[in-house]
Design a protein around this motif. Sequence first.
Motif, mmCIF file in Angstrom:
data_model
loop_
_atom_site.group_PDB
_atom_site.id
_atom_site.type_symbol
_atom_site.label_atom_id
_atom_site.label_comp_id
_atom_site.label_asym_id
_atom_site.label_seq_id
_atom_site.Cartn_x
_atom_site.Cartn_y
_atom_site.Cartn_z
ATOM 1 N N GLY A 1 -4.175 -1.597 1.199
ATOM 2 C CA GLY A 1 -4.169 -1.485 -0.259
ATOM 3 C C GLY A 1 -3.538 -0.197 -0.743
ATOM 4 N N MET A 2 -3.902 0.919 -0.118
ATOM 5 C CA MET A 2 -3.349 2.216 -0.527
ATOM 6 C C MET A 2 -1.840 2.271 -0.287
ATOM 7 S SD MET A 2 -6.179 5.024 0.699
ATOM 8 C CE MET A 2 -5.115 6.372 0.223
ATOM 9 N N ALA A 3 -1.389 1.715 0.846
ATOM 10 C CA ALA A 3 0.024 1.817 1.223
ATOM 11 C C ALA A 3 0.932 1.001 0.319
ATOM 12 C CB ALA A 3 0.208 1.384 2.674
ATOM 13 N N ASN A 4 0.363 0.097 -0.477
ATOM 14 C CA ASN A 4 1.175 -0.644 -1.437
ATOM 15 C C ASN A 4 1.514 0.189 -2.666
ATOM 16 O OD1 ASN A 4 1.800 -3.536 -0.732
ATOM 17 N ND2 ASN A 4 -0.375 -3.521 -0.266
ATOM 18 N N VAL A 5 0.721 1.225 -2.921
ATOM 19 C CA VAL A 5 0.929 2.007 -4.149
ATOM 20 C C VAL A 5 1.283 3.468 -3.899
ATOM 21 C CG1 VAL A 5 -0.494 0.507 -5.587
ATOM 22 C CG2 VAL A 5 -1.578 2.382 -4.356
ATOM 23 N N ILE A 6 1.089 3.954 -2.676
ATOM 24 C CA ILE A 6 1.533 5.305 -2.326
ATOM 25 C C ILE A 6 2.298 5.242 -1.013
ATOM 26 C CG2 ILE A 6 -0.473 6.328 -3.479
ATOM 27 C CD1 ILE A 6 -1.571 7.086 -0.727
ATOM 28 N N SER A 7 2.886 6.350 -0.639
ATOM 29 C CA SER A 7 3.656 6.427 0.602
ATOM 30 C C SER A 7 2.823 5.982 1.804
ATOM 31 C CB SER A 7 4.137 7.867 0.803
ATOM 32 O OG SER A 7 4.367 8.155 2.154
ATOM 33 N N HIS A 8 3.445 5.235 2.711
ATOM 34 C CA HIS A 8 2.774 4.841 3.947
ATOM 35 C C HIS A 8 2.265 6.064 4.707
ATOM 36 C CE1 HIS A 8 5.117 0.759 4.237
ATOM 37 N NE2 HIS A 8 4.407 0.875 3.131
ATOM 38 N N SER A 9 3.093 7.087 4.767
ATOM 39 C CA SER A 9 2.717 8.299 5.501
ATOM 40 C C SER A 9 1.534 8.990 4.846
ATOM 41 C CB SER A 9 3.911 9.261 5.572
ATOM 42 O OG SER A 9 5.012 8.639 6.195
ATOM 43 N N ALA A 10 1.541 9.062 3.514
ATOM 44 C CA ALA A 10 0.444 9.702 2.798
ATOM 45 C C ALA A 10 -0.857 8.931 3.017
ATOM 46 C CB ALA A 10 0.766 9.794 1.311
#
Length: 486
Positions: A388-397
């Motif tokens: 879920g997070m990686a859809n809206v922020i950088s994958h690395s972050a």
Amino acid sequence: MVETQRRSKQRPPALAAKGPQLSTKQLVGLGLGLICFLIPFFVQIPALSTPGHRMLSIFLLAIVFWVLEPVPLTATAVLVILLEVLLLSDGALVDPTGGDPALTEQLLPASAYFSALAHPVIILFLGGFMIAHGAEKFGLDRNLAAIMLRPFPDKARLTVLGIMLITAVLSMFMSNTATTATMFAVVIPILKTLPAGKTRAGVALSIPLAANVGGIGTPVGTPPNAIAIGALAEHGIRVSFTDWMLMAVPFMFVVLAFAWVFLCLVFIPAETRISIEMRSKWNTSTDAKLFYAVAGLTILLWMSEPLHGISSNTVGFIPVVALLCLQVMKGKDVQALDWPVLWLVSGGIALGTGVGASGLDEWLVGSVSWEVMGALAILAVLGLIGFGMANVISHSAAANLLVPLAVSLALSLDGINALVVAAVVAIACSLGMALPISTPPNAIAYATKEISIPQMALVGLVVGTAATLLLIFALPPVWQLMGLVS
């Protein structure tokens, strides 16, 4: 004289240039990040030590800054390292122990945090970047694409399968961004020959989809992989290049197959035909031949690590040294490497080091009754949050924030394998690809204007959700049967 006076009144370009203008989102992020940073200094949290309070400040700041990006992601990464040195090290500006000798074990030397910039995983990635840059410099990427596309017939669905396989294989050893740019250079002329509409969109979507999924396959394919391997290494768990490939490559091909079928059913009619004529033109200069040899040897050593026992991190430094000593690569080539990504990964490694040393991980784990959830439920929660997070922020972050906590949580509980948790969370972060902002390959694809956001969201959510569920519920037992995890 008049001309001299005019010149003296003119401001130098550097002074006349306006500074960066922050958006409303960035201004909110800056203010919110500073507030979150200060809260643990003024609010006493039970059962959390002074070093833990300080690390919580840094962790909250990193969350806000990586999500809302008031400063570049890389800037936040190096800020994390600096703050840890100034606030948490044994040479901190103000003693973090408050005079309590029992807390001195939570203080690391400053070198422990600075060493994240030269962590063995960073060296591994550096070697991967050197090979990727050389492949672009000497045209190896386009030539390989040309050769690999030849066996595929002109039926659109089979051609798209070829494009996806080639993109995925290239992205296992090159950056996802560079692979996407290379493949679009090949495919854009083909898109223009197709009728406008869903077919073009389907072909265009196949490239970022395959680039994101292909990066899962190797430790150097995408930063979340390196973050996971680095976090495990901090706790004495070593994952070889081959081990990661055995865990990830079969899953990668399954997801690619599902994505291809979905694209064909939704976007590409069976009768559509595509004609691709690509000629390979190999660079036969001495430098190019030397590069081919060094790159081939490096990849061979990576994949045969169990036979010779040389760490993949050490192997990663071989192309750096060899290509510079042979003068195949020069200073300008080193400058052209993607250093911001390396520093971003370093920030994640340093964050994990600080979370573990300060006791913040124990406090975070203890603040939630994880034991009542069960191992599978915990894995599902962490994996779905990462996706879920990686859809809206950088994958690395996303990986930087979640992987260190996930590994600490796994090590603190019985019945949960830290390697499984780290791999699941890292791979889940690579599956977030529903929006143009989710990942650079998506942004490149969207810039072609052949794809609408609803189309990208449909493919990204369907493929990403299905792959994440498969990753969480099916892969750990498969890994266990293969003997890759205990």
